[in-house]
Design a protein around this motif. Structure first.
Motif, short mmCIF file in Angstrom:
data_model
loop_
_atom_site.label_atom_id
_atom_site.label_comp_id
_atom_site.label_asym_id
_atom_site.label_seq_id
_atom_site.Cartn_x
_atom_site.Cartn_y
_atom_site.Cartn_z
N ALA A 156 45.92 39.04 40.63
CA ALA A 156 45.95 38.86 42.08
C ALA A 156 45.02 39.88 42.73
CB ALA A 156 47.37 39.04 42.62
N ILE A 157 44.58 39.57 43.93
CA ILE A 157 43.85 40.54 44.74
C ILE A 157 44.88 41.23 45.63
CG2 ILE A 157 42.04 40.93 46.44
CD1 ILE A 157 41.02 39.94 43.74
N LEU A 158 44.97 42.54 45.53
CA LEU A 158 45.90 43.29 46.37
C LEU A 158 45.16 43.92 47.54
CD1 LEU A 158 48.33 45.14 43.93
CD2 LEU A 158 48.39 42.79 44.77
N ARG A 159 45.80 43.95 48.68
CA ARG A 159 45.29 44.64 49.86
C ARG A 159 46.07 45.94 50.03
NH1 ARG A 159 42.13 44.19 54.01
NH2 ARG A 159 41.47 42.14 53.27
N VAL A 160 45.36 47.06 50.06
CA VAL A 160 46.00 48.36 50.26
C VAL A 160 46.27 48.53 51.75
CG1 VAL A 160 45.77 50.85 49.97
CG2 VAL A 160 44.83 49.30 48.24
N THR A 177 44.07 42.96 40.19
CA THR A 177 45.02 43.48 39.22
C THR A 177 44.83 42.81 37.86
OG1 THR A 177 46.71 41.77 39.55
CG2 THR A 177 46.70 43.62 41.09
N THR A 178 45.52 43.32 36.87
CA THR A 178 45.65 42.62 35.60
C THR A 178 46.69 41.50 35.79
OG1 THR A 178 47.27 44.27 34.91
CG2 THR A 178 44.99 44.57 34.16
N PRO A 179 46.75 40.51 34.89
CA PRO A 179 47.73 39.43 35.05
C PRO A 179 49.16 39.94 35.13
CG PRO A 179 46.07 38.81 33.44
CD PRO A 179 45.82 40.26 33.76
N ASN A 180 49.94 39.28 35.96
CA ASN A 180 51.33 39.70 36.17
C ASN A 180 52.16 38.52 36.68
OD1 ASN A 180 53.34 41.90 36.30
ND2 ASN A 180 53.34 41.50 38.50
N GLU A 181 53.44 38.58 36.45
CA GLU A 181 54.39 37.67 37.08
C GLU A 181 54.83 38.34 38.38
OE1 GLU A 181 58.74 35.86 35.81
OE2 GLU A 181 58.33 38.01 35.58
N LYS A 252 51.74 35.22 21.02
CA LYS A 252 50.61 36.13 21.02
C LYS A 252 50.47 36.79 22.39
CE LYS A 252 45.57 36.24 20.39
NZ LYS A 252 44.35 35.43 20.12
N GLU A 253 50.13 38.07 22.41
CA GLU A 253 49.90 38.79 23.66
C GLU A 253 48.53 38.38 24.22
OE1 GLU A 253 52.17 43.00 22.92
OE2 GLU A 253 50.43 42.54 21.67
N LEU A 254 48.53 37.86 25.44
CA LEU A 254 47.31 37.35 26.05
C LEU A 254 46.75 38.27 27.12
CD1 LEU A 254 48.36 33.61 26.44
CD2 LEU A 254 47.06 34.67 24.57
N SER A 255 47.54 39.23 27.58
CA SER A 255 47.06 40.18 28.57
C SER A 255 47.86 41.47 28.46
CB SER A 255 47.18 39.62 30.00
OG SER A 255 48.53 39.62 30.42
N PHE A 256 47.32 42.53 29.05
CA PHE A 256 47.98 43.83 29.05
C PHE A 256 47.90 44.44 30.45
CE2 PHE A 256 46.69 43.08 24.69
CZ PHE A 256 47.86 43.35 23.99
N THR A 257 48.93 45.19 30.80
CA THR A 257 49.05 45.71 32.16
C THR A 257 48.05 46.82 32.45
OG1 THR A 257 51.38 45.10 32.29
CG2 THR A 257 50.64 46.84 33.78
N PHE A 258 47.80 47.70 31.48
CA PHE A 258 47.00 48.89 31.75
C PHE A 258 45.54 48.72 31.35
CE2 PHE A 258 51.38 50.34 31.40
CZ PHE A 258 51.51 51.09 32.56
N GLU A 259 44.98 47.57 31.64
CA GLU A 259 43.57 47.31 31.32
C GLU A 259 42.67 47.35 32.56
OE1 GLU A 259 43.54 43.64 29.03
OE2 GLU A 259 43.47 44.81 27.18
N SER A 260 43.19 47.80 33.68
CA SER A 260 42.40 47.93 34.91
C SER A 260 42.36 49.40 35.31
CB SER A 260 43.03 47.11 36.05
OG SER A 260 42.51 47.51 37.30
#
Length: 283
Positions: A156-160, A177-181, A252-260
């Motif tokens: 997602a694109i986050l606005r600060v 962001t990295t992929p997230n639910e 299989k793990e397709l994404s990781f949180t701490f890659e940004s």
């Protein structure tokens, strides 16, 4: 004593003072101590995230010179154990035992600090994690119960919304962001005077989610994802759900949180704000 020996002794004394000066001791002392609690069971996406987070925080602690410990023993959530740490992190769930909840509430009310990720705020009645802790969900986090989520995990694109806050001062106005639910909550945090929303989903993110169910795709609305309660030293961050290949049943793990790097800067600065009152020095 000849001149060479005198000079050698002077040099050794100078080196001793330099190495053992108060400044050098200050440099060797960690900035703060953080303890992370986790459960790491059930949902494979949350388990993946917990394993990733423990590795990332340990590495980051070495780089930024703070102490990071972790435990899946929630009975450690007691006054004596918590007194050793300046920051408590909930990586996935929350405490269930009444004495653990009471110890955490007292820790926070007496000036302790907390960072929570994703599922740490989850509550849904009826479910395995019902809303049976009013102080935590309604007052402290302020969001009430979980209402719905996007699916599958997507960036997602986050606005600060506040770039002056110590946890967000190094962030751009918007970032990916990295992929997230992503979660939607029962309560409108904008109506709570104690809550300071720091980042929300930008409208350029819509549609957000891929389904297959239509209600799992968001097309509009306001969704806060990072906020603090001004009555406490706390920071909630909605990220913390890795993408897993459930569809093909490979897990299989397709994404990781701490890659940004940008998203990581939010976590690092937020952690330092909680532990020291200031953002981290960029490295």
């Amino acid at each position: 004593m000849n001149t060479f020996l005198k000079m050698s002794r002077i040099a050794l004394c100078f080196l001793f003072v330099l190495c053992f000066s108060p400044e050098s001791f200050a440099q060797s002392k960690p900035a703060f101590k953080a303890i992370a609690f986790y459960t790491g069971k059930n949902d494979k996406a949350h388990v993946s995230y917990v394993h990733e987070a423990n590795g990332w925080f340990a590495k980051t602690a070495q780089q930024y010179h703070f102490v990071y410990d972790s435990t899946n023993n929630w009975s450690n959530l007691n006054a004596d154990f918590l007194s050793k740490y300046q920051v408590v992190i909930f990586l996935d769930t929350r405490p269930e035992a009444p004495e653990q909840r009471e110890a955490f509430q007292k820790y926070m009310e007496n000036g302790g600090a907390w960072m929570g990720f994703h599922f740490a705020a989850f509550a849904l009645t009826p479910s395995q994690y019902p809303q049976n802790w009013d102080w935590y969900h309604n007052q402290f986090i302020g969001a009430g119960q979980y209402k719905s989520n996007t699916w599958r995990p997507t960036s997602a694109i986050l606005r600060v919304e506040d770039r002056k806050h110590p946890s967000t001062k190094h962030l751009p106005q918007t970032f990916k962001t990295t992929p997230n639910e992503w979660y939607r909550w029962e309560k409108d945090l904008r109506l709570n005077p104690d809550i300071k929303i720091l980042a929300s989903i930008d409208s350029t993110s819509f549609p957000l989610g891929t389904g297959p169910k239509l209600h799992e795709i968001w097309h509009n609305g306001y969704y806060p994802v990072v906020w603090t309660n001004k009555k406490y030293k706390m920071l909630y961050i909605n990220m913390g759900h890795n993408d897993i290949d459930y569809a093909n049943k490979t897990d299989k793990e397709l994404s990781f949180t701490f890659e940004s790097d940008t998203q990581n800067q939010l976590v690092i600065d937020g952690l330092f704000w909680l532990g020291t009152g200031k953002p981290a020095k960029k490295r």
